[in-house]
Design a protein around this motif. Structure first.
Motif, PDB file in Angstrom:
ATOM      1  N   ALA A   1       0.810  -1.217   0.000  1.00 48.49           N
ATOM      2  CA  ALA A   1       0.000   0.000   0.000  1.00 48.49           C
ATOM      3  C   ALA A   1       0.845   1.269   0.000  1.00 48.49           C
ATOM      4  O   ALA A   1       0.340   2.351  -0.335  1.00 48.49           O
ATOM      5  N   GLU A   2       2.122   1.143   0.362  1.00 48.24           N
ATOM      6  CA  GLU A   2       3.000   2.318   0.383  1.00 48.24           C
ATOM      7  C   GLU A   2       3.108   2.960  -0.999  1.00 48.24           C
ATOM      8  O   GLU A   2       3.397   4.157  -1.118  1.00 48.24           O
ATOM      9  N   ALA A   3       2.879   2.180  -2.069  1.00 46.21           N
ATOM     10  CA  ALA A   3       3.001   2.698  -3.439  1.00 46.21           C
ATOM     11  C   ALA A   3       1.697   3.295  -3.953  1.00 46.21           C
ATOM     12  O   ALA A   3       1.650   3.772  -5.090  1.00 46.21           O
ATOM     13  N   PHE A   4       0.625   3.284  -3.125  1.00 41.28           N
ATOM     14  CA  PHE A   4      -0.688   3.739  -3.570  1.00 41.28           C
ATOM     15  C   PHE A   4      -1.104   5.002  -2.825  1.00 41.28           C
ATOM     16  O   PHE A   4      -0.639   5.278  -1.718  1.00 41.28           O
ATOM     17  N   THR A   5      -2.004   5.747  -3.440  1.00 42.11           N
ATOM     18  CA  THR A   5      -2.614   6.924  -2.814  1.00 42.11           C
ATOM     19  C   THR A   5      -4.043   6.569  -2.427  1.00 42.11           C
ATOM     20  O   THR A   5      -4.817   6.077  -3.251  1.00 42.11           O
ATOM     21  N   TYR A   6      -4.387   6.822  -1.152  1.00 45.46           N
ATOM     22  CA  TYR A   6      -5.764   6.575  -0.711  1.00 45.46           C
ATOM     23  C   TYR A   6      -6.697   7.597  -1.348  1.00 45.46           C
ATOM     24  O   TYR A   6      -6.303   8.730  -1.577  1.00 45.46           O
ATOM     25  N   PRO A   7      -7.961   7.229  -1.647  1.00 46.98           N
ATOM     26  CA  PRO A   7      -8.529   5.889  -1.515  1.00 46.98           C
ATOM     27  C   PRO A   7      -8.144   5.002  -2.699  1.00 46.98           C
ATOM     28  O   PRO A   7      -7.877   5.500  -3.800  1.00 46.98           O
ATOM     29  N   PHE A   8      -8.141   3.693  -2.467  1.00 44.54           N
ATOM     30  CA  PHE A   8      -7.931   2.745  -3.558  1.00 44.54           C
ATOM     31  C   PHE A   8      -8.760   1.487  -3.293  1.00 44.54           C
ATOM     32  O   PHE A   8      -9.391   1.359  -2.239  1.00 44.54           O
ATOM     33  N   ILE A   9      -8.747   0.582  -4.257  1.00 45.80           N
ATOM     34  CA  ILE A   9      -9.606  -0.603  -4.236  1.00 45.80           C
ATOM     35  C   ILE A   9      -8.837  -1.810  -3.712  1.00 45.80           C
ATOM     36  O   ILE A   9      -7.663  -2.004  -4.043  1.00 45.80           O
ATOM     37  N   VAL A  10      -9.515  -2.643  -2.934  1.00 42.53           N
ATOM     38  CA  VAL A  10      -9.026  -3.980  -2.578  1.00 42.53           C
ATOM     39  C   VAL A  10     -10.041  -4.974  -3.110  1.00 42.53           C
ATOM     40  O   VAL A  10     -11.247  -4.808  -2.900  1.00 42.53           O
ATOM     41  N   LYS A  11      -9.558  -6.006  -3.827  1.00 43.91           N
ATOM     42  CA  LYS A  11     -10.481  -6.997  -4.383  1.00 43.91           C
ATOM     43  C   LYS A  11      -9.830  -8.369  -4.390  1.00 43.91           C
ATOM     44  O   LYS A  11      -8.594  -8.488  -4.443  1.00 43.91           O
ATOM     45  N   PRO A  12     -10.640  -9.441  -4.338  1.00 42.87           N
ATOM     46  CA  PRO A  12     -10.089 -10.788  -4.487  1.00 42.87           C
ATOM     47  C   PRO A  12      -9.479 -10.974  -5.869  1.00 42.87           C
ATOM     48  O   PRO A  12      -9.931 -10.367  -6.848  1.00 42.87           O
TER      49      PRO A  12
ATOM     50  N   ARG B   1      -9.997   3.851   2.612  1.00 46.23           N
ATOM     51  CA  ARG B   1      -9.591   5.252   2.723  1.00 46.23           C
ATOM     52  C   ARG B   1      -8.427   5.469   3.699  1.00 46.23           C
ATOM     53  O   ARG B   1      -7.872   6.559   3.756  1.00 46.23           O
ATOM     54  N   ASP B   2      -8.074   4.426   4.457  1.00 43.64           N
ATOM     55  CA  ASP B   2      -6.950   4.556   5.374  1.00 43.64           C
ATOM     56  C   ASP B   2      -6.435   3.160   5.725  1.00 43.64           C
ATOM     57  O   ASP B   2      -6.982   2.146   5.287  1.00 43.64           O
ATOM     58  N   ARG B   3      -5.392   3.112   6.547  1.00 44.02           N
ATOM     59  CA  ARG B   3      -4.743   1.842   6.857  1.00 44.02           C
ATOM     60  C   ARG B   3      -5.686   0.893   7.602  1.00 44.02           C
ATOM     61  O   ARG B   3      -5.683  -0.312   7.356  1.00 44.02           O
ATOM     62  N   ALA B   4      -6.504   1.428   8.507  1.00 46.28           N
ATOM     63  CA  ALA B   4      -7.417   0.563   9.254  1.00 46.28           C
ATOM     64  C   ALA B   4      -8.429  -0.111   8.324  1.00 46.28           C
ATOM     65  O   ALA B   4      -8.701  -1.314   8.447  1.00 46.28           O
ATOM     66  N   GLU B   5      -8.985   0.650   7.381  1.00 44.67           N
ATOM     67  CA  GLU B   5      -9.919   0.064   6.420  1.00 44.67           C
ATOM     68  C   GLU B   5      -9.211  -0.938   5.514  1.00 44.67           C
ATOM     69  O   GLU B   5      -9.792  -1.959   5.129  1.00 44.67           O
ATOM     70  N   LEU B   6      -7.955  -0.658   5.171  1.00 46.38           N
ATOM     71  CA  LEU B   6      -7.187  -1.580   4.331  1.00 46.38           C
ATOM     72  C   LEU B   6      -7.001  -2.919   5.041  1.00 46.38           C
ATOM     73  O   LEU B   6      -7.201  -3.982   4.440  1.00 46.38           O
TER      74      LEU B   6
ATOM     75  N   GLN C   1     -23.952   3.286 -10.785  1.00 49.67           N
ATOM     76  CA  GLN C   1     -22.757   3.948 -10.266  1.00 49.67           C
ATOM     77  C   GLN C   1     -22.519   3.507  -8.828  1.00 49.67           C
ATOM     78  O   GLN C   1     -23.400   3.661  -7.972  1.00 49.67           O
ATOM     79  N   MET C   2     -21.353   2.947  -8.546  1.00 52.45           N
ATOM     80  CA  MET C   2     -21.066   2.411  -7.223  1.00 52.45           C
ATOM     81  C   MET C   2     -19.910   3.192  -6.607  1.00 52.45           C
ATOM     82  O   MET C   2     -18.754   2.992  -6.964  1.00 52.45           O
ATOM     83  N   PRO C   3     -20.182   4.109  -5.675  1.00 48.03           N
ATOM     84  CA  PRO C   3     -19.128   4.962  -5.124  1.00 48.03           C
ATOM     85  C   PRO C   3     -18.314   4.322  -4.012  1.00 48.03           C
ATOM     86  O   PRO C   3     -17.318   4.885  -3.572  1.00 48.03           O
ATOM     87  N   GLY C   4     -18.731   3.170  -3.495  1.00 47.79           N
ATOM     88  CA  GLY C   4     -18.046   2.536  -2.385  1.00 47.79           C
ATOM     89  C   GLY C   4     -18.680   2.947  -1.060  1.00 47.79           C
ATOM     90  O   GLY C   4     -19.631   3.726  -1.039  1.00 47.79           O
ATOM     91  N   PRO C   5     -18.180   2.450   0.095  1.00 44.48           N
ATOM     92  CA  PRO C   5     -16.974   1.624   0.212  1.00 44.48           C
ATOM     93  C   PRO C   5     -17.143   0.201  -0.286  1.00 44.48           C
ATOM     94  O   PRO C   5     -16.161  -0.499  -0.531  1.00 44.48           O
ATOM     95  N   TYR C   6     -18.396  -0.274  -0.420  1.00 48.10           N
ATOM     96  CA  TYR C   6     -18.628  -1.610  -0.953  1.00 48.10           C
ATOM     97  C   TYR C   6     -19.315  -1.482  -2.296  1.00 48.10           C
ATOM     98  O   TYR C   6     -19.899  -0.451  -2.622  1.00 48.10           O
ATOM     99  N   PHE C   7     -19.248  -2.537  -3.083  1.00 48.64           N
ATOM    100  CA  PHE C   7     -19.686  -2.449  -4.476  1.00 48.64           C
ATOM    101  C   PHE C   7     -20.689  -3.556  -4.786  1.00 48.64           C
ATOM    102  O   PHE C   7     -20.412  -4.484  -5.537  1.00 48.64           O
ATOM    103  N   GLU C   8     -21.863  -3.451  -4.146  1.00 46.80           N
ATOM    104  CA  GLU C   8     -22.923  -4.406  -4.413  1.00 46.80           C
ATOM    105  C   GLU C   8     -23.579  -4.030  -5.746  1.00 46.80           C
ATOM    106  O   GLU C   8     -24.164  -2.960  -5.879  1.00 46.80           O
ATOM    107  N   GLU C   9     -23.494  -4.908  -6.713  1.00 44.98           N
ATOM    108  CA  GLU C   9     -23.947  -4.579  -8.057  1.00 44.98           C
ATOM    109  C   GLU C   9     -25.468  -4.599  -8.147  1.00 44.98           C
ATOM    110  O   GLU C   9     -26.156  -5.330  -7.435  1.00 44.98           O
TER     111      GLU C   9
END
Length: 426
Positions: free
Chosen positions: A138-149, A162-167, A225-233
């Motif tokens: 995560a050090e190479a990324f700028t928050y916010p970013f996506i985590v996915k399987p 949006r931060d380390r705790a959420e990551l 349009q899915m703004p997050g934090p979760y992306f239920e389609e």
């Protein structure tokens, strides 16, 4: 003519696909792990797949069954069986399958590397093996970013951090999903998750079919349009709101198809716009959108992707048969024939009853596929992923772009008229 349909799971979601094979006059033999399939009259024969079989052993088992039954070709509509089915067709003597391409389409880490290698537009990414590796990457990324399987579909396990705790929480969720859904994750790599740049623009899904190496567009579907934090389609709507953007999307799809070197396949790609409005590939697969999307695409655009793909599979490597694939077929309509929408029935609690109910009396109703049974507990993300009661498909006449919004309103209204009853979970 016989065909082997390999669907270890979820064949109930592909009723329309199977009906197309029936209308073609094919004798369908099903290889599956669904126990009740033995009583399904649509199939000439059901081959039970042992639970322990995976990979090369599973492909050899299915190929042996096909030879015993006098079957020359296999087909699937199920994500997890794409690569296996390609290998089965190779074992049956065909030169056209590309199982290596299907393996790429099953692994988002491999997809990202493929896009980079071929100069195709994708987001910044990093594949990680677990929580600690993800925190370091995560050090190479700028928050916010996506985590996915690295595997799974339908936005299961996808979250915006949006931060380390959420990551840390998101990576822990994916690690849990990798254990629970282990069979969906590729077994040839250690990465279970991707960190990925967040693309803030609109999201669409493109479907096509590849016949003898040539890509044919079927349609582009608008997504909620899915703004997050979760992306239920939810809300898969046709036709495409901005058809002038189709050439940009098709050019990228053709680049992927060429890079993969596929001969015959269904094709799907998810796109999302970056902050400058440029489309980038979120993921792609050598299959089409699942469930009711197939019927909706056919109703709106005319072209029958499943029929064309099945014809290509049966033609195999026969040049004369391949040259006649499009003879007598309905090609993609120049103007949309209808407006359609798929609405997921999201509920929370323990499911008591799950039927289409009064919604069936609407002229806009097309189908309702129950996804859960009475007694199931339905939850929303992050407690539960893709725990929907079912999937509702509706359609309306298309006369102008305003009908795209109208069909979404119709879908929302009919969702409330479904006979879906839940009670608070104990």
């Amino acid at each position: 003519m016989k065909i082997l349909l390999i669907m270890r799971n979820t064949y109930a979601w592909h009723r329309e696909h199977i009906e197309t094979l029936e209308r073609m006059g094919l004798e369908i033999h099903l290889a599956t792990r669904v126990a009740q399939a033995a009583d399904d009259g649509r199939f000439a024969n059901v081959v039970p797949i042992p639970e322990a079989l995976e990979g090369a052993e599973l492909a050899e088992f299915c190929a042996t069954a096909a030879r015993r039954l006098g079957i020359a070709s296999a087909i699937t509509f199920y994500d997890s069986d794409i690569a296996v089915t390609s290998r089965v067709n190779q074992l049956l003597g065909h030169a056209w399958p590309r199982p290596e391409a299907d393996l790429i389409s099953r692994d988002k880490q491999l997809q990202r590397s493929f896009l980079e290698r071929h100069g195709l537009p994708g987001p910044q990414f990093a594949g990680v093996t677990g929580v600690e590796a993800g925190l370091a990457a995560a050090e190479a990324f700028t928050y916010p970013f996506i985590v996915k399987p690295s595997a799974l579909a339908a936005s299961i396990g996808v979250s915006l951090v949006r931060d380390r705790a959420e990551l840390e929480r998101a990576l822990t969720d994916v690690a849990r999903l990798a254990e629970e859904w282990g069979g969906y994750f590729p077994s040839d790599g250690p990465e279970i998750a991707l960190l990925e740049e967040f693309l803030p623009g609109k999201e669409v899904t493109l479907d096509g079919v590849v016949l003898d190496g040539t890509f044919h567009l079927v349609g582009v579907t608008n997504k909620m349009q899915m703004p997050g934090p979760y992306f239920e389609e939810d809300f898969y709507t046709l036709p495409f709101r901005t058809p002038e953007e189709e050439p940009e999307l098709v050019a990228v799809a053709e680049g992927i198809v060429a890079g993969l070197g596929v001969r015959h396949c269904l094709f799907n790609a998810e796109f999302r716009q970056d902050s400058e409005g440029r489309y980038r590939v979120v993921e792609f697969a050598t299959r089409m959108s699942g469930g009711q999307n197939y019927r909706n695409l056919r109703e709106v655009h005319g072209i029958d992707a499943v029929r064309l793909y099945a014809k290509a599979v049966l033609a195999g490597d026969d040049a004369s048969a391949l040259g006649a694939l499009l003879d007598g077929e309905v090609l993609r309509a120049a103007a949309p024939r209808a407006a359609t929408c798929i609405k997921f029935a999201y509920r929370t609690g323990t499911l008591v009853r799950n039927n289409p109910g009064d919604a069936t009396h609407s002229p806009h109703f097309r189908s309702y596929i129950p996804a859960s049974k009475p007694g199931d507990r339905l939850r929303r993300a992050p407690e539960g992923w893709y725990e929907i009661a079912g999937s509702l498909a509706v359609a309306a006449p298309y006369r102008s772009a305003a009908d795209i919004d109208r069909v979404e309103r119709i879908a929302a209204d009919l969702d409330e008229r479904l006979d879906v009853v839940v009670v608070p979970a104990a």
